[in-house]
Motif scaffolding. Structure first.
Motif, PDB file in Angstrom:
ATOM      1  N   VAL A  42       0.841  -1.205   0.000  1.00 33.38           N
ATOM      2  CA  VAL A  42       0.000   0.000   0.000  1.00 33.38           C
ATOM      3  C   VAL A  42       0.873   1.252   0.000  1.00 33.38           C
ATOM      4  CG1 VAL A  42      -1.629   1.368   1.366  1.00 33.38           C
ATOM      5  CG2 VAL A  42      -2.010  -1.080   1.071  1.00 33.38           C
ATOM      6  N   VAL A  43       1.903   1.259   0.832  1.00 37.42           N
ATOM      7  CA  VAL A  43       2.814   2.409   0.884  1.00 37.42           C
ATOM      8  C   VAL A  43       3.502   2.601  -0.465  1.00 37.42           C
ATOM      9  CG1 VAL A  43       4.969   3.261   1.878  1.00 37.42           C
ATOM     10  CG2 VAL A  43       3.192   2.323   3.368  1.00 37.42           C
ATOM     11  N   ALA A  44       3.950   1.506  -1.081  1.00 34.29           N
ATOM     12  CA  ALA A  44       4.591   1.603  -2.393  1.00 34.29           C
ATOM     13  C   ALA A  44       3.622   2.161  -3.433  1.00 34.29           C
ATOM     14  CB  ALA A  44       5.106   0.232  -2.822  1.00 34.29           C
ATOM     15  N   GLU A  45       2.371   1.721  -3.380  1.00 30.82           N
ATOM     16  CA  GLU A  45       1.354   2.261  -4.295  1.00 30.82           C
ATOM     17  C   GLU A  45       1.167   3.761  -4.082  1.00 30.82           C
ATOM     18  OE1 GLU A  45      -1.280  -1.894  -4.414  1.00 30.82           O
ATOM     19  OE2 GLU A  45      -1.991  -0.142  -3.302  1.00 30.82           O
ATOM     20  N   ALA A  46       1.185   4.186  -2.807  1.00 34.69           N
ATOM     21  CA  ALA A  46       1.056   5.611  -2.492  1.00 34.69           C
ATOM     22  C   ALA A  46       2.213   6.396  -3.092  1.00 34.69           C
ATOM     23  CB  ALA A  46       1.004   5.810  -0.978  1.00 34.69           C
ATOM     24  N   ILE A  47       3.409   5.848  -2.991  1.00 37.43           N
ATOM     25  CA  ILE A  47       4.591   6.527  -3.548  1.00 37.43           C
ATOM     26  C   ILE A  47       4.458   6.662  -5.059  1.00 37.43           C
ATOM     27  CG2 ILE A  47       7.077   6.292  -3.940  1.00 37.43           C
ATOM     28  CD1 ILE A  47       7.223   4.939  -1.149  1.00 37.43           C
ATOM     29  N   VAL A  48       4.008   5.599  -5.726  1.00 42.56           N
ATOM     30  CA  VAL A  48       3.821   5.653  -7.182  1.00 42.56           C
ATOM     31  C   VAL A  48       2.795   6.731  -7.537  1.00 42.56           C
ATOM     32  CG1 VAL A  48       3.032   4.399  -9.223  1.00 42.56           C
ATOM     33  CG2 VAL A  48       4.430   3.222  -7.513  1.00 42.56           C
ATOM     34  N   PHE A  49       1.632   6.677  -6.912  1.00 42.58           N
ATOM     35  CA  PHE A  49       0.541   7.588  -7.274  1.00 42.58           C
ATOM     36  C   PHE A  49       0.936   9.042  -7.037  1.00 42.58           C
ATOM     37  CE2 PHE A  49      -3.453   9.689  -7.447  1.00 42.58           C
ATOM     38  CZ  PHE A  49      -4.304   8.887  -8.178  1.00 42.58           C
ATOM     39  N   ARG A  50       1.478   9.310  -5.862  1.00 41.89           N
ATOM     40  CA  ARG A  50       1.794  10.695  -5.527  1.00 41.89           C
ATOM     41  C   ARG A  50       2.924  11.250  -6.388  1.00 41.89           C
ATOM     42  NH1 ARG A  50       1.331  10.242   1.120  1.00 41.89           N
ATOM     43  NH2 ARG A  50      -0.958  10.216   1.196  1.00 41.89           N
TER      44      ARG A  50
ATOM     45  N   ILE B  43      10.669   3.767 -13.725  1.00 49.95           N
ATOM     46  CA  ILE B  43       9.198   3.794 -13.710  1.00 49.95           C
ATOM     47  C   ILE B  43       8.690   5.219 -13.904  1.00 49.95           C
ATOM     48  CG2 ILE B  43       7.135   3.248 -12.367  1.00 49.95           C
ATOM     49  CD1 ILE B  43       8.788   1.153 -10.882  1.00 49.95           C
ATOM     50  N   ALA B  44       9.335   6.170 -13.233  1.00 49.85           N
ATOM     51  CA  ALA B  44       8.926   7.570 -13.358  1.00 49.85           C
ATOM     52  C   ALA B  44       9.022   8.042 -14.807  1.00 49.85           C
ATOM     53  CB  ALA B  44       9.790   8.447 -12.452  1.00 49.85           C
TER      54      ALA B  44
END
Length: 702
Positions: A486-494, A550-551
Motif C-alpha cells: 500500500v505504501v509503495a502504491e502511495a509513492i507511485v501515485f503521488r 518507472i517515473a
C-alpha cells in the motif's frame, strides 16, 4: 472558538495549504479548493465536487469552482471560492457573500443557453461546469451552493433558500474559516446541526417519552409533519444523515417510487404505511404544550440514521416543479424514534444504532466500513513498522495511517515543541494516508481507474465492498507485507501526480489530473500483466521513492493517456463523466502507447509475486497462533476481565467457559475443542472492542 484560538488555527491552515500546494504541485487556489471541498463533503455540505475553476470578470461576471449533479435525486451542487492570499485573517461581510452567490446565479442562467455552450471549448473548466447543467436541466430539482472562504463571517449564516434559479429552489450556505476550523476540531469530525423546531414548525413537536437510561440515553416517539421534514431536508440535505447512511445514499440510492405514490395518492395513510425514521440527537429542549403534554422545541445535532430515503422522497414529492402531481404534505406525518444520547457517547452509540436500524435495508456491511476492524490493523501496523531510510538519510521514518479524521493533526498539536518535532520526524506529514486515499491507490492498482474517477466517496464505497469480503475470507492477508505494498502504491501515485502537475504539456492545458494519473498507472500495470509481470513494489518500499525507470515511463505514458480520455465520443460531451465509464477504461486499456521501456530491473514475475504474498500470509497465520498463546499466558494471571466481557456481550459458550475454568486453575493444556472455542470467542471479543495482547505489539506512538 475564541479569537486567539482562531488566529492559531489560521496559522495551521496556512501550513496545511502550503503543504498541499507543494505536495500536489498545484497553485494555492487549487490547494485551497481541495482542502475546503474535502471538509465540506465530510461534513455533508456537499458531495465530492469536480474542480472547475471557471471565472469571467467585467459585465455579467460569473464564477464557479466546483460542481456535481446527483441526477437520481436532482440535487445540483455548486461551489464558489473566495480565497484570500493574506496571512492575516480577514472579515467577510454579507454584501461580499451576496456578490459571490450572484456570480453563481449568472453562471446557471448562462449554462442553459446553447449560445454559451457552443462558444466555449469542450475541455475548458467553463464547459465542464456548464454541460451538466445544460444536459441535466430537466433533472435538476434543487440547486445547493456553498461558498468557500478563508475569511471570517462577521455574522453567522445558516443555510437559507434565496428564491429560485432556473425555476428550482436555490439554497445557499457559507463555509467560512470559523466554520472550517470548527469542523476540523469537532468531536466526531462533523459540525453539529442545531434546529429551532418552534421556528421551523410554528410550534414545538408533540412527543411521548418512551424510555430512559439515567444520564446516558432517553428515547422519544414523535409524529413528525411532512412539511417539517421537507423544510429541514431542503435546507440541510444529506448533512442530516448519519455518515454511513449519507455515503450509502450518495453512492446508490434513487428516490423511492413506492414512497412517492403513497405521498401523492394517500398522504393521510403515510403514517400507517411507512416504517418511519430512526434519529439521534445530542440534546433537546422541551416545552409544555397548551393543551397539555410535552413538545420538542429545539434539537441539537440531529442525525437521521434510518429513513434517509423516506426523507429525500418527501422533499422530492413536494417539489415545486411537479405541479401536476405535487404531494400535499399538510396531510403527511412520519413516525420517528428519537434517541437523545449523552454527547460523550455519541461516537460509540450512534454507529451502532445506525447499523442495527438498517439491518433490514439494502445497506451492507460495506457501508459501515469506516468502523471496520481492518482500520485498527492498519493503524497498528503503521505505528510499529519503520520504513527503510531514504537515500542520504541515516534513519528511517514511519507512515501514519489515519483511521479517523484529525488523528494526525491532534497528535501533532499535543505535547511540548520538542515532542511535536520528534513526532513529525517519526511520522512526516507527506507520509500520511487516510482511508479514501487507501481506496484510491488500491483501486488504481486493481486496474479500475474508472472507479477512481468517480471521486473519493464512491471509490471508497466500491473498495469497501471488495475489501470487506476479502477480510471475511482471510484476515491474515492484511499483514505487514500488504501494508508495504500500500505504501509503495502511495509513492507511485503521488510521484506521478506531481510529475503530471509540473509537466509543460499539462501546464498548457490544465484539467483532469486525477483521471490522467489513475489511468496512466492502470495502463502500465495492465500492459505488464499481459507480459506476466508486475512492478516490484518491494523495490519501491526499500528505496522509499519511485525508481527513475518507472517515473520516466509514466511521464511518457501520461500525455498520451490525456489525449485518449479527452477524445471522448460525440455523445459524451463531459470528459469527467466519460472517465467514470467502463467504456473509457476499455478504450485506454486497448490503446498502444510508446515509451522507453527500461523497466526490467524494477519488475517481478507475477508467479514470484504470488509466492511472496502467500509466504507472508502463512507467516501471519503463524504470528496469530503465537499471539493466541500469548493471550493464554496472560489469561493464566487473571481470567476475570475476559470472562466478564464475554459474558456481558453474549459470547460465552459452554466449551469456551470450560476452557476459561481450566486456565483459572492454572491448566494450559486445553483439549482441541475447547482451544478452538476459546480462540473463536477471543476473535469475537476483539471485533467487539476488547484489547487483546499481541506478540508483535509495541507501545504505539500515538
Amino acid at each position: 472558538m475564541s479569537g486567539p484560538d482562531l488566529d492559531e488555527a489560521y496559522d495551521r491552515f496556512w501550513d496545511d495549504l502550503l503543504f498541499e500546494a507543494e505536495a500536489s504541485a498545484e497553485p494555492q487556489a487549487a490547494a485551497f479548493f481541495r482542502l475546503y471541498s474535502r471538509i465540506a463533503a465530510d461534513n455533508g455540505d456537499c458531495i465530492d465536487l469536480t474542480y472547475t475553476p471557471a471565472r469571467n470578470e467585467g459585465r455579467g461576471a460569473y464564477q464557479v469552482d466546483g460542481i456535481t449533479l446527483e441526477r437520481d435525486r436532482g440535487d445540483l451542487f455548486l461551489a464558489i471560492s473566495d480565497f484570500r492570499s493574506s496571512r492575516k485573517l480577514e472579515t467577510l461581510n454579507a454584501a461580499q457573500i451576496d456578490a459571490l452567490f450572484e456570480r453563481i446565479r449568472r453562471f446557471c442562467h448562462l449554462a442553459v443557453q446553447p449560445t454559451f455552450i457552443n462558444a466555449v471549448d469542450e475541455t475548458s473548466p467553463a464547459f465542464q461546469a456548464a454541460w451538466p447543467i445544460f444536459d441535466g436541466r430537466s433533472q435538476i430539482k434543487r440547486i445547493r451552493v456553498v461558498a468557500f472562504s478563508n475569511a471570517r463571517l462577521s455574522t453567522r449564516r445558516k443555510p437559507e433558500m434565496t428564491g429560485e434559479v432556473l425555476g428550482v429552489p436555490f439554497v445557499c450556505s457559507v463555509l467560512d474559516f470559523a466554520r472550517y476550523a470548527g469542523i476540523l476540531s469537532a468531536k466526531g469530525g462533523a459540525e453539529p446541526i442545531e434546529i429551532d423546531v418552534t421556528a421551523v414548525n410554528g410550534a414545538p413537536l408533540p412527543c411521548l417519552p418512551a424510555h430512559s437510561i439515567d444520564g446516558e440515553q432517553a428515547s422519544y416517539l414523535v409524529a413528525v409533519p411532512g412539511t417539517f421534514l421537507a423544510e429541514i431536508y431542503g435546507l440541510y440535505g444529506a448533512k442530516l444523515l448519519e455518515q454511513n447512511v449519507r455515503t450509502f445514499l450518495q453512492a446508490r440510492t434513487k428516490v423511492n417510487a413506492g414512497i412517492i405514490r403513497t405521498l401523492e395518492n394517500a398522504p393521510e395513510m403515510f403514517f400507517a404505511y411507512n416504517n418511519g425514521l430512526t434519529a439521534t440527537a445530542a440534546g433537546i429542549t422541551t416545552a409544555s404544550l397548551p393543551g397539555g403534554g410535552l413538545g420538542i422545541a429545539s434539537i441539537e445535532n440531529l442525525q437521521i440514521v434510518n429513513g434517509g430515503q423516506t426523507t429525500a422522497s418527501i422533499l422530492y414529492a413536494s417539489d415545486s416543479q411537479r405541479k401536476d402531481r405535487k404531494a400535499d404534505l399538510s396531510r403527511v406525518y412520519v413516525q420517528m424514534k428519537l434517541s437523545v444520547v449523552n454527547p460523550d457517547r455519541l461516537d460509540q452509540v450512534v454507529p451502532l444504532i445506525s447499523r442495527y436500524a438498517n439491518t433490514q435495508n439494502k445497506i451492507s456491511e460495506a457501508d459501515f466500513f469506516s468502523s471496520h476492524p481492518i482500520h485498527l490493523v492498519l493503524e497498528r501496523i503503521s505505528r510499529n513498522l519503520s520504513a527503510p531510510p531514504k537515500a542520504g538519510s541515516l534513519s528511517g521514518s514511519k507512515w501514519f495511517y489515519e483511521r479517523a479524521r484529525g488523528q494526525y493533526r491532534d497528535r501533532l498539536a499535543n505535547g511540548s515543541q520538542a515532542e511535536r518535532k520528534r513526532f513529525e520526524l517519526e511520522f512526516p506529514r507527506e507520509q500520511l494516508i487516510d482511508k479514501t486515499e487507501l481506496a484510491k491507490f488500491e483501486v488504481t492498482f486493481e486496474c479500475r481507474p474508472h472507479i477512481v474517477s468517480r471521486l473519493a466517496q464512491k471509490c471508497f464505497l466500491d473498495y469497501a465492498g471488495r475489501i470487506g469480503k476479502a477480510w471475511g475470507a482471510s484476515e491474515a492477508q492484511f499483514n505487514e507485507h500488504w501494508f508495504r505494498t500500500v505504501v509503495a502504491e502511495a509513492i507511485v501515485f503521488r510521484t506521478v501526480d506531481r510529475l503530471v502537475a509540473r509537466a509543460d504539456w499539462y501546464q498548457q492545458d490544465r484539467g483532469f489530473k486525477l483521471q490522467i494519473v489513475t489511468y496512466a498507472i492502470a495502463w502500465l500495470i495492465h500492459h505488464l500483466q499481459i507480459r506476466g509481470q508486475e512492478i516490484d513494489l518491494d523495490v519501491i518500499w526499500q528505496r522509499q521513492e519511485l525508481p527513475a525507470e518507472i517515473a520516466d515511463a509514466l511521464a511518457q505514458i501520461a500525455p498520451q493517456v490525456a489525449c485518449t480520455i479527452k477524445d471522448a465520443p460525440p455523445q459524451m460531451k463531459n470528459v469527467g463523466e466519460y472517465c467514470k465509464q467502463q467504456a473509457c477504461w476499455a478504450v485506454v486499456a486497448a490503446s498502444h502507447y510508446v515509451f522507453d521501456d527500461q523497466l526490467e530491473s524494477v519488475l517481478i514475475d507475477h508467479l514470484e509475486s504470488e509466492q511472496l504474498r502467500k509466504a507472508a500470509l502463512e507467516a501471519q497465520k503463524v504470528d496469530q497462533e503465537i499471539d493466541f498463546d500469548r493471550v493464554l499466558a496472560t489469561m493464566l494471571a487473571d481470567t476475570e476481565p475476559y470472562l466478564s466481557f464475554a459474558r456481558g456481550h453474549g459470547l460465552l459458550t459452554p466449551k469456551s467457559e470450560a476452557a476459561i475454568k481450566r486456565l483459572t486453575r492454572g491448566d494450559i493444556r486445553l483439549p482441541t475443542s475447547e482451544r478452538n472455542a476459546l480462540k473463536y470467542m477471543l476473535e469475537k471479543m476483539a471485533k467487539a472492542g476488547f484489547a487483546l495482547p499481541r506478540a508483535s505489539d509495541q507501545q504505539p506512538s500515538s
